[in-house]
Design an enzyme around this catalytic site. Sequence first.
Site, PDB file in Angstrom:
ATOM      1  N   ILE A  95       3.723 -13.224 -64.489  1.00  0.00           N
ATOM      2  CA  ILE A  95       4.831 -14.363 -63.888  1.00  0.00           C
ATOM      3  C   ILE A  95       5.980 -12.746 -63.922  1.00  0.00           C
ATOM      4  O   ILE A  95       7.331 -12.858 -64.870  1.00  0.00           O
ATOM      5  CB  ILE A  95       5.592 -15.571 -64.764  1.00  0.00           C
ATOM      6  N   PRO A  96       6.617 -12.405 -62.664  1.00  0.00           N
ATOM      7  CA  PRO A  96       7.582 -11.504 -62.610  1.00  0.00           C
ATOM      8  C   PRO A  96       9.707 -11.513 -62.633  1.00  0.00           C
ATOM      9  O   PRO A  96       9.263 -11.440 -61.450  1.00  0.00           O
ATOM     10  CB  PRO A  96       7.084 -10.148 -61.413  1.00  0.00           C
ATOM     11  N   CYS A  97       9.804 -12.413 -63.518  1.00  0.00           N
ATOM     12  CA  CYS A  97      10.308 -12.144 -64.017  1.00  0.00           C
ATOM     13  C   CYS A  97      11.178 -10.620 -63.800  1.00  0.00           C
ATOM     14  O   CYS A  97      12.858 -10.862 -63.552  1.00  0.00           O
ATOM     15  CB  CYS A  97      11.356 -13.166 -64.904  1.00  0.00           C
ATOM     16  N   HIS A  98      11.217  -9.861 -63.292  1.00  0.00           N
ATOM     17  CA  HIS A  98      11.432  -8.572 -63.638  1.00  0.00           C
ATOM     18  C   HIS A  98      11.955  -8.269 -62.213  1.00  0.00           C
ATOM     19  O   HIS A  98      12.709  -7.099 -61.861  1.00  0.00           O
ATOM     20  CB  HIS A  98      10.707  -7.128 -64.511  1.00  0.00           C
ATOM     21  N   ILE A 100      13.680 -10.019 -60.582  1.00  0.00           N
ATOM     22  CA  ILE A 100      14.816 -11.205 -60.367  1.00  0.00           C
ATOM     23  C   ILE A 100      15.845 -10.626 -60.765  1.00  0.00           C
ATOM     24  O   ILE A 100      16.140 -10.167 -61.975  1.00  0.00           O
ATOM     25  CB  ILE A 100      14.852 -12.525 -60.678  1.00  0.00           C
TER      26      ILE A 100
END
Length: 129
Positions: A95-98, A100
């Site tokens: 889940i690509p919080c990178h 954001i």
Amino acid sequence: MHTELWGWDVEIDESLVAASSDEIHEQIDEYATGDRDEFDLEVEFPESFTGRVMSAMADVPRGETRTYGDIAETLDTAAIAVGQACGRNPVPVVIPCHRIVAADGLGGYSGGTGDRLTLKKRLLDLESR
């Protein structure tokens, strides 16, 4: 579970992923080498604010970013709350919080140990190719 990504130790809550730890490791390895663009893993989002933010993060396409403020506007909340929820992401990388980022730069990153911002930048660089 812990997995290694370019020397960083990344912790993933595998209880939220409908796959074996071997499959999760394999897909992360393929992603890191450029052999996989997207994860084919079903993730259960918690029924919480963090889960709502995770869902919004999952909608950000590879190679693109959104600011904390962009996500906050979508969820009718504050950017700082989105940043805090990103920091609680139990399934980083998948889940690509990178993807954001802060309005004025990278912001923070919860995935990995050590110099986390370098890992965030490397993930973004990988996806921009």
